[in-house]
Design a protein around this motif. Structure first.
Motif, PDB file in Angstrom:
ATOM      1  N   LEU A   7      12.366  15.366 -11.981  1.00  0.00           N
ATOM      2  CA  LEU A   7      11.355  14.345 -12.285  1.00  0.00           C
ATOM      3  C   LEU A   7      12.008  13.028 -12.688  1.00  0.00           C
ATOM      4  O   LEU A   7      11.546  11.949 -12.296  1.00  0.00           O
ATOM      5  N   GLU A   8      13.066  13.100 -13.473  1.00  0.00           N
ATOM      6  CA  GLU A   8      13.797  11.881 -13.843  1.00  0.00           C
ATOM      7  C   GLU A   8      14.357  11.205 -12.589  1.00  0.00           C
ATOM      8  O   GLU A   8      14.291   9.978 -12.457  1.00  0.00           O
ATOM      9  N   GLN A   9      14.882  12.006 -11.687  1.00  0.00           N
ATOM     10  CA  GLN A   9      15.428  11.451 -10.445  1.00  0.00           C
ATOM     11  C   GLN A   9      14.322  10.877  -9.561  1.00  0.00           C
ATOM     12  O   GLN A   9      14.530   9.855  -8.896  1.00  0.00           O
ATOM     13  N   LEU A  10      13.154  11.504  -9.554  1.00  0.00           N
ATOM     14  CA  LEU A  10      12.013  10.958  -8.808  1.00  0.00           C
ATOM     15  C   LEU A  10      11.597   9.603  -9.377  1.00  0.00           C
ATOM     16  O   LEU A  10      11.270   8.680  -8.629  1.00  0.00           O
ATOM     17  N   ASN A  11      11.607   9.478 -10.696  1.00  0.00           N
ATOM     18  CA  ASN A  11      11.256   8.206 -11.325  1.00  0.00           C
ATOM     19  C   ASN A  11      12.287   7.131 -10.996  1.00  0.00           C
ATOM     20  O   ASN A  11      11.920   5.986 -10.705  1.00  0.00           O
ATOM     21  N   ASP A  12      13.562   7.492 -11.038  1.00  0.00           N
ATOM     22  CA  ASP A  12      14.621   6.542 -10.654  1.00  0.00           C
ATOM     23  C   ASP A  12      14.464   6.144  -9.189  1.00  0.00           C
ATOM     24  O   ASP A  12      14.623   4.971  -8.827  1.00  0.00           O
ATOM     25  N   GLN A  13      14.156   7.111  -8.350  1.00  0.00           N
ATOM     26  CA  GLN A  13      13.980   6.846  -6.923  1.00  0.00           C
ATOM     27  C   GLN A  13      12.774   5.930  -6.690  1.00  0.00           C
ATOM     28  O   GLN A  13      12.819   5.045  -5.819  1.00  0.00           O
ATOM     29  N   LEU A  14      11.723   6.109  -7.461  1.00  0.00           N
ATOM     30  CA  LEU A  14      10.539   5.269  -7.320  1.00  0.00           C
ATOM     31  C   LEU A  14      10.869   3.804  -7.603  1.00  0.00           C
ATOM     32  O   LEU A  14      10.362   2.906  -6.926  1.00  0.00           O
ATOM     33  N   VAL A  15      11.726   3.554  -8.566  1.00  0.00           N
ATOM     34  CA  VAL A  15      12.168   2.184  -8.838  1.00  0.00           C
ATOM     35  C   VAL A  15      12.853   1.615  -7.595  1.00  0.00           C
ATOM     36  O   VAL A  15      12.575   0.483  -7.177  1.00  0.00           O
ATOM     37  N   ARG A  16      13.710   2.425  -6.972  1.00  0.00           N
ATOM     38  CA  ARG A  16      14.399   1.980  -5.752  1.00  0.00           C
ATOM     39  C   ARG A  16      13.406   1.771  -4.601  1.00  0.00           C
ATOM     40  O   ARG A  16      13.546   0.830  -3.816  1.00  0.00           O
ATOM     41  N   ILE A  17      12.398   2.624  -4.500  1.00  0.00           N
ATOM     42  CA  ILE A  17      11.373   2.451  -3.461  1.00  0.00           C
ATOM     43  C   ILE A  17      10.660   1.115  -3.663  1.00  0.00           C
ATOM     44  O   ILE A  17      10.462   0.353  -2.713  1.00  0.00           O
ATOM     45  N   ASN A  18      10.280   0.836  -4.892  1.00  0.00           N
ATOM     46  CA  ASN A  18       9.560  -0.406  -5.169  1.00  0.00           C
ATOM     47  C   ASN A  18      10.438  -1.644  -4.995  1.00  0.00           C
ATOM     48  O   ASN A  18       9.912  -2.750  -4.854  1.00  0.00           O
ATOM     49  N   ASP A  19      11.742  -1.461  -4.980  1.00  0.00           N
ATOM     50  CA  ASP A  19      12.678  -2.571  -4.768  1.00  0.00           C
ATOM     51  C   ASP A  19      12.981  -2.823  -3.288  1.00  0.00           C
ATOM     52  O   ASP A  19      13.676  -3.781  -2.961  1.00  0.00           O
ATOM     53  N   LEU A  42       0.826  -1.217   0.000  1.00  0.00           N
ATOM     54  CA  LEU A  42       0.000   0.000   0.000  1.00  0.00           C
ATOM     55  C   LEU A  42       0.855   1.260   0.000  1.00  0.00           C
ATOM     56  O   LEU A  42       0.531   2.239  -0.682  1.00  0.00           O
ATOM     57  N   ILE A  43       1.920   1.246   0.771  1.00  0.00           N
ATOM     58  CA  ILE A  43       2.817   2.414   0.826  1.00  0.00           C
ATOM     59  C   ILE A  43       3.459   2.641  -0.539  1.00  0.00           C
ATOM     60  O   ILE A  43       3.501   3.769  -1.047  1.00  0.00           O
ATOM     61  N   LYS A  44       3.926   1.572  -1.148  1.00  0.00           N
ATOM     62  CA  LYS A  44       4.543   1.688  -2.478  1.00  0.00           C
ATOM     63  C   LYS A  44       3.529   2.182  -3.509  1.00  0.00           C
ATOM     64  O   LYS A  44       3.857   3.001  -4.371  1.00  0.00           O
ATOM     65  N   GLN A  45       2.289   1.705  -3.411  1.00  0.00           N
ATOM     66  CA  GLN A  45       1.232   2.176  -4.320  1.00  0.00           C
ATOM     67  C   GLN A  45       0.981   3.664  -4.135  1.00  0.00           C
ATOM     68  O   GLN A  45       0.738   4.389  -5.109  1.00  0.00           O
ATOM     69  N   GLN A  46       1.045   4.134  -2.891  1.00  0.00           N
ATOM     70  CA  GLN A  46       0.817   5.553  -2.637  1.00  0.00           C
ATOM     71  C   GLN A  46       1.924   6.403  -3.254  1.00  0.00           C
ATOM     72  O   GLN A  46       1.660   7.444  -3.855  1.00  0.00           O
ATOM     73  N   PHE A  47       3.181   5.983  -3.101  1.00  0.00           N
ATOM     74  CA  PHE A  47       4.279   6.700  -3.748  1.00  0.00           C
ATOM     75  C   PHE A  47       4.073   6.727  -5.259  1.00  0.00           C
ATOM     76  O   PHE A  47       4.239   7.774  -5.895  1.00  0.00           O
ATOM     77  N   THR A  48       3.708   5.592  -5.833  1.00  0.00           N
ATOM     78  CA  THR A  48       3.502   5.503  -7.281  1.00  0.00           C
ATOM     79  C   THR A  48       2.376   6.428  -7.727  1.00  0.00           C
ATOM     80  O   THR A  48       2.510   7.181  -8.699  1.00  0.00           O
ATOM     81  N   ARG A  49       1.268   6.397  -7.006  1.00  0.00           N
ATOM     82  CA  ARG A  49       0.096   7.222  -7.347  1.00  0.00           C
ATOM     83  C   ARG A  49       0.426   8.711  -7.263  1.00  0.00           C
ATOM     84  O   ARG A  49       0.123   9.492  -8.167  1.00  0.00           O
ATOM     85  N   THR A  50       1.061   9.110  -6.165  1.00  0.00           N
ATOM     86  CA  THR A  50       1.380  10.529  -5.977  1.00  0.00           C
ATOM     87  C   THR A  50       2.343  11.011  -7.057  1.00  0.00           C
ATOM     88  O   THR A  50       2.171  12.101  -7.606  1.00  0.00           O
TER      89      THR A  50
END
Length: 152
Positions: A89-101, A4-12
């Protein structure tokens, strides 16, 4: 909980990208009267806080980002190299991959000491997701205000 936390980061972050779509660098740099920060600062602040909360000590961001985007900082005090929103934004997208990992079991781990009232990594991650949503709201407000001013 971690899903759920990962989904929230992705959604936001998806809504953040949609909100920023088509905004010029000039617009993202405007600090409206009565405000301390601009859209660019808000985006950078989201990136830095998530990095500090979730990846403390891993040094994934340029060293100057903390000074530029930490709580209490503002564009009026910026000197030196400040990244464009596109880069952030590119760095946020890269960070999101790390969050999901982040492994699921990590979310249950106790923090070395409580931080901002959070005792586990999962609690801190949930607070980070909440923090991002708050700043997304600020970005949406700034965008609407700037568009209204520019339309006059």
């Amino acid at each position: 909980m971690s899903k759920l936390i990962k989904q929230q980061f992705t959604r936001t972050r998806r809504v953040l990208s949609e909100t920023l779509e088509g905004l010029s660098p000039e617009v993202t740099n405007i600090v409206p009267e009565g405000f301390n920060n601009n859209i660019k600062w808000q985006v950078g602040h989201i990136l830095v806080v998530a990095d500090l909360f979730l990846f403390k000590g891993q040094n994934q961001l340029p060293a100057n980002y903390i000074d530029i985007f930490k709580a209490g900082s503002k564009p009026a005090d910026w000197t030196g190299d400040v990244p464009e929103v596109k880069t952030l934004l590119e760095q946020l997208n890269d960070q999101l991959v790390r969050i999901n990992d982040i492994p699921e079991e990590t979310f249950n781990q106790a923090l070395p000491k409580p931080f901002l009232g959070n005792e586990t990594f999962g609690e801190l991650a949930a607070m980070g997701a909440f923090h991002e949503a708050l700043h997304l709201g600020q970005i949406q407000t700034l965008k609407r205000l700037i568009e209204t001013i520019q339309a006059k």
